[in-house]
Design a protein around this motif. Sequence first.
Motif, PDB file in Angstrom:
ATOM      1  N   LEU A  72       0.805  -1.220   0.000  1.00 29.21           N
ATOM      2  CA  LEU A  72       0.000   0.000   0.000  1.00 29.21           C
ATOM      3  C   LEU A  72       0.836   1.268   0.000  1.00 29.21           C
ATOM      4  O   LEU A  72       0.310   2.352  -0.231  1.00 29.21           O
ATOM      5  N   ASN A  73       2.136   1.122   0.254  1.00 31.51           N
ATOM      6  CA  ASN A  73       3.018   2.290   0.309  1.00 31.51           C
ATOM      7  C   ASN A  73       3.884   2.406  -0.952  1.00 31.51           C
ATOM      8  O   ASN A  73       4.976   2.954  -0.905  1.00 31.51           O
ATOM      9  N   ARG A  74       3.385   1.858  -2.058  1.00 31.62           N
ATOM     10  CA  ARG A  74       4.027   2.004  -3.351  1.00 31.62           C
ATOM     11  C   ARG A  74       3.056   2.665  -4.318  1.00 31.62           C
ATOM     12  O   ARG A  74       1.838   2.486  -4.188  1.00 31.62           O
ATOM     13  N   ASP A  78       4.021   1.480  -9.827  1.00 33.51           N
ATOM     14  CA  ASP A  78       5.215   0.771  -9.350  1.00 33.51           C
ATOM     15  C   ASP A  78       6.527   1.485  -9.685  1.00 33.51           C
ATOM     16  O   ASP A  78       7.580   0.851  -9.770  1.00 33.51           O
ATOM     17  N   THR A  79       6.490   2.784  -9.832  1.00 31.91           N
ATOM     18  CA  THR A  79       7.730   3.545 -10.005  1.00 31.91           C
ATOM     19  C   THR A  79       8.596   3.383  -8.763  1.00 31.91           C
ATOM     20  O   THR A  79       8.100   3.478  -7.637  1.00 31.91           O
ATOM     21  N   SER A  80       9.891   3.159  -8.954  1.00 35.34           N
ATOM     22  CA  SER A  80      10.789   2.937  -7.821  1.00 35.34           C
ATOM     23  C   SER A  80      10.886   4.185  -6.946  1.00 35.34           C
ATOM     24  O   SER A  80      11.036   5.305  -7.449  1.00 35.34           O
ATOM     25  N   LEU A  81      10.809   3.972  -5.640  1.00 33.01           N
ATOM     26  CA  LEU A  81      10.955   5.080  -4.689  1.00 33.01           C
ATOM     27  C   LEU A  81      12.416   5.409  -4.426  1.00 33.01           C
ATOM     28  O   LEU A  81      12.743   6.507  -3.982  1.00 33.01           O
ATOM     29  N   TYR A  82      13.301   4.442  -4.666  1.00 34.56           N
ATOM     30  CA  TYR A  82      14.730   4.622  -4.406  1.00 34.56           C
ATOM     31  C   TYR A  82      15.530   4.123  -5.615  1.00 34.56           C
ATOM     32  O   TYR A  82      16.109   3.044  -5.576  1.00 34.56           O
ATOM     33  N   THR A  87      15.021  -2.571  -3.551  1.00 40.18           N
ATOM     34  CA  THR A  87      13.788  -2.324  -2.829  1.00 40.18           C
ATOM     35  C   THR A  87      12.784  -3.395  -3.229  1.00 40.18           C
ATOM     36  O   THR A  87      13.085  -4.250  -4.062  1.00 40.18           O
ATOM     37  N   THR A  88      11.618  -3.387  -2.632  1.00 40.13           N
ATOM     38  CA  THR A  88      10.554  -4.302  -3.031  1.00 40.13           C
ATOM     39  C   THR A  88       9.425  -3.480  -3.616  1.00 40.13           C
ATOM     40  O   THR A  88       9.199  -2.341  -3.207  1.00 40.13           O
ATOM     41  N   GLY A  89       8.702  -4.043  -4.567  1.00 36.38           N
ATOM     42  CA  GLY A  89       7.763  -3.253  -5.352  1.00 36.38           C
ATOM     43  C   GLY A  89       6.329  -3.326  -4.909  1.00 36.38           C
ATOM     44  O   GLY A  89       5.991  -3.766  -3.806  1.00 36.38           O
ATOM     45  N   LEU A  90       5.464  -2.884  -5.807  1.00 34.80           N
ATOM     46  CA  LEU A  90       4.030  -2.809  -5.552  1.00 34.80           C
ATOM     47  C   LEU A  90       3.444  -4.178  -5.217  1.00 34.80           C
ATOM     48  O   LEU A  90       2.648  -4.304  -4.281  1.00 34.80           O
ATOM     49  N   GLY A 204      10.797   8.251   3.432  1.00 34.03           N
ATOM     50  CA  GLY A 204       9.349   8.324   3.278  1.00 34.03           C
ATOM     51  C   GLY A 204       8.948   7.640   1.992  1.00 34.03           C
ATOM     52  O   GLY A 204       9.583   7.840   0.951  1.00 34.03           O
ATOM     53  N   GLY A 205       7.899   6.828   2.064  1.00 29.38           N
ATOM     54  CA  GLY A 205       7.441   6.089   0.898  1.00 29.38           C
ATOM     55  C   GLY A 205       6.431   6.871   0.073  1.00 29.38           C
ATOM     56  O   GLY A 205       6.315   8.096   0.179  1.00 29.38           O
ATOM     57  N   HIS A 206       5.668   6.156  -0.718  1.00 27.94           N
ATOM     58  CA  HIS A 206       4.702   6.800  -1.609  1.00 27.94           C
ATOM     59  C   HIS A 206       3.693   7.636  -0.841  1.00 27.94           C
ATOM     60  O   HIS A 206       3.360   8.761  -1.268  1.00 27.94           O
ATOM     61  N   ILE A 207       3.191   7.114   0.268  1.00 24.48           N
ATOM     62  CA  ILE A 207       2.142   7.835   0.993  1.00 24.48           C
ATOM     63  C   ILE A 207       2.663   9.173   1.512  1.00 24.48           C
ATOM     64  O   ILE A 207       2.023  10.214   1.336  1.00 24.48           O
ATOM     65  N   THR A 208       3.825   9.164   2.134  1.00 23.25           N
ATOM     66  CA  THR A 208       4.408  10.402   2.641  1.00 23.25           C
ATOM     67  C   THR A 208       4.632  11.400   1.503  1.00 23.25           C
ATOM     68  O   THR A 208       4.287  12.584   1.611  1.00 23.25           O
ATOM     69  N   ARG A 209       5.205  10.915   0.426  1.00 21.35           N
ATOM     70  CA  ARG A 209       5.551  11.802  -0.687  1.00 21.35           C
ATOM     71  C   ARG A 209       4.321  12.295  -1.448  1.00 21.35           C
ATOM     72  O   ARG A 209       4.273  13.444  -1.895  1.00 21.35           O
ATOM     73  N   HIS A 210       3.331  11.421  -1.595  1.00 17.70           N
ATOM     74  CA  HIS A 210       2.152  11.772  -2.399  1.00 17.70           C
ATOM     75  C   HIS A 210       1.191  12.696  -1.654  1.00 17.70           C
ATOM     76  O   HIS A 210       0.655  13.650  -2.245  1.00 17.70           O
ATOM     77  N   TYR A 211       0.969  12.426  -0.384  1.00 19.91           N
ATOM     78  CA  TYR A 211      -0.038  13.187   0.354  1.00 19.91           C
ATOM     79  C   TYR A 211       0.532  14.399   1.077  1.00 19.91           C
ATOM     80  O   TYR A 211      -0.220  15.308   1.434  1.00 19.91           O
TER      81      TYR A 211
END
Length: 262
Positions: A72-74, A78-82, A87-90, A204-211
Amino acid sequence: MDTCVLHRGTAPLLVSLPHDGSAIPDDIAARMTEAARGAPDTDWHVSRLYDFARGLGASVLVPRYSRYVLDLNRPPDDTSLYPGQNTTGLCPTVRFSGGPVYQAGAEPDEAEVHGRVERYWRPYHDALAGELARLRQEHGRAVLWEGHSIRGSGLPFLFEGRLPDLNLGTASGASCSPALQQRLEQVLGAQQRYDWVANGRFKGGHITRHYGAPGDGVDAVQLEISQRCYMDEDSFEYDEAKAGALQVVLRALLQAAGSRLA
């Protein structure tokens, strides 16, 4: 919602725990390796660790299912966060150890991943976005706190050596106001029990960065905790004494996140 549970609070704070879930549907588990069926990369017990947050008036969002089902944090594409780092994906096919999640040839295809996005990812993010909107409407602002934990050593696939006890992530300062980050770092600097870092290996993952949109009244912060701080990393057993000491610091951090918290 059968995929996640939202507790609505009264304070302008939402605690999101996207990797707390450990359930795996039988049809998916049957295709996994034996090691993966136990969901070893779960953020074990974080909902228990943050249970006190309800007493501060916080909203709390918790999923039912494991990150192995869908992370849920991707981002949904599935764009790489790092980029450039392991890393592990979506829809993870590899564990934090580097070992496989699925038996050979049993990995989900693109259509199955899309179906899982609709079944598991979408409801969590709908709930998260809706609760942030409610809090902003009621309070004029909101703080999104992303609670995470991970084994703090022995994961060379992800990082070398020992991870600091507490790892604050603000997307290198982009996901929250400078004033909030300063308050949080002051709390971390004032305590002497745990070592810590801001925007180190985990930013910070997708949630931190997106919201996170501090200019629009939403501050987002991630805290990645080394699991040795509150549990046994080998047996996954919760340690009440360790957890109690850590909760003192966590409470101070959440209180620093907003002046309206009790």
